[in-house]
Design a protein around this motif. Structure first.
Motif, PDB file in Angstrom:
ATOM      1  N   LEU A   8      -3.944   1.712   1.713  1.00  0.00           N
ATOM      2  CA  LEU A   8      -3.177   1.638   2.956  1.00  0.00           C
ATOM      3  C   LEU A   8      -3.907   0.902   4.081  1.00  0.00           C
ATOM      4  N   VAL A 135       3.523   6.346   3.792  1.00  0.00           N
ATOM      5  CA  VAL A 135       4.276   5.316   3.070  1.00  0.00           C
ATOM      6  C   VAL A 135       5.715   5.259   3.592  1.00  0.00           C
ATOM      7  N   ASP A 137       8.725   5.301   2.559  1.00  0.00           N
ATOM      8  CA  ASP A 137       9.900   4.834   1.821  1.00  0.00           C
ATOM      9  C   ASP A 137       9.446   4.323   0.454  1.00  0.00           C
ATOM     10  N   LYS A 139      10.554   2.000  -1.082  1.00  0.00           N
ATOM     11  CA  LYS A 139      10.616   0.538  -1.085  1.00  0.00           C
ATOM     12  C   LYS A 139       9.352  -0.098  -0.494  1.00  0.00           C
ATOM     13  N   ASP A 140       8.510   0.713   0.130  1.00  0.00           N
ATOM     14  CA  ASP A 140       7.269   0.213   0.712  1.00  0.00           C
ATOM     15  C   ASP A 140       6.397  -0.385  -0.394  1.00  0.00           C
ATOM     16  N   GLY A 141       5.742  -1.486  -0.105  1.00  0.00           N
ATOM     17  CA  GLY A 141       4.901  -2.163  -1.084  1.00  0.00           C
ATOM     18  C   GLY A 141       3.742  -1.323  -1.595  1.00  0.00           C
ATOM     19  N   ASN A 142       3.339  -0.318  -0.850  1.00  0.00           N
ATOM     20  CA  ASN A 142       2.237   0.547  -1.267  1.00  0.00           C
ATOM     21  C   ASN A 142       2.695   1.785  -2.032  1.00  0.00           C
ATOM     22  N   PHE A 143       4.011   1.984  -2.117  1.00  0.00           N
ATOM     23  CA  PHE A 143       4.524   3.210  -2.738  1.00  0.00           C
ATOM     24  C   PHE A 143       4.007   3.401  -4.158  1.00  0.00           C
TER      25      PHE A 143
END
Length: 168
Positions: A8, A135, A137, A139-143
């Motif tokens: 993150l 995070v 969501d 859809k977050d790139g880090n999920f």
């Protein structure tokens, strides 16, 4: 949490309490700490004060003049964690204390300290709860990376939360 901080892009600040007498950061954690040109490179400070907000670290935290959201993990919840959290709150920062990321040599001290910190304005939560809050969501790139990390450490986290919460 150190692995999550790297995912993150959260800076990591580590303090030791009088390392010459009490010892350095344990090797298991030291091996995980970001180093060098990593954007989350670790700042390590040795101290004798109980709060980690010693002058050098305080200057770094306040360098941009913004109020921060700070996540605290550590030992001696009723001493170093409490004094650090109270100092951060007094400077206007938002403070998260991870119930499954703090401990005490005297287990009975921990719930008293966490209760006090919540009353003082800290957000007392768990590592998994905070990670998914950060995070926000799926859809977050880090999920995917955070979700994988949570799955990887699920049993350890579950055991820690159950053990620690049974003492509240």
């Amino acid at each position: 949490m150190i692995k999550a901080a790297r995912i993150l892009d959260i800076p990591v600040y580590v303090t030791t309490q009088n390392a010459s007498r009490l010892g350095a950061t344990v090797s298991e954690l030291k091996a995980l700490l970001p180093k060098g040109s990593d954007s989350t490179a670790t700042t390590e400070v040795d101290k004798t004060a109980f709060s980690m907000l010693v002058p050098g670290l305080t200057r770094q935290l306040n360098a941009n003049g913004k109020r921060l959201s700070v996540i605290i993990v550590g030992i001696e919840t009723h001493i170093c964690v409490t004094q650090t959290a109270l100092d951060l709150l007094s400077q206007g920062h938002k403070v998260y204390v991870l119930a499954d990321g703090v401990s005490s040599c005297n287990a009975a001290e921990r719930p008293v300290a966490l209760s006090r910190l919540a009353r003082e304005g800290c957000v007392v939560t768990t590592s998994e709860s905070l990670l998914f809050e950060l995070v926000g969501d799926a859809k977050d790139g880090n999920f995917k990376a955070v979700s994988g990390l949570v799955k990887e450490t699920k049993e350890e986290t579950k055991d820690a939360v159950e053990t620690l919460c049974s003492r509240l």
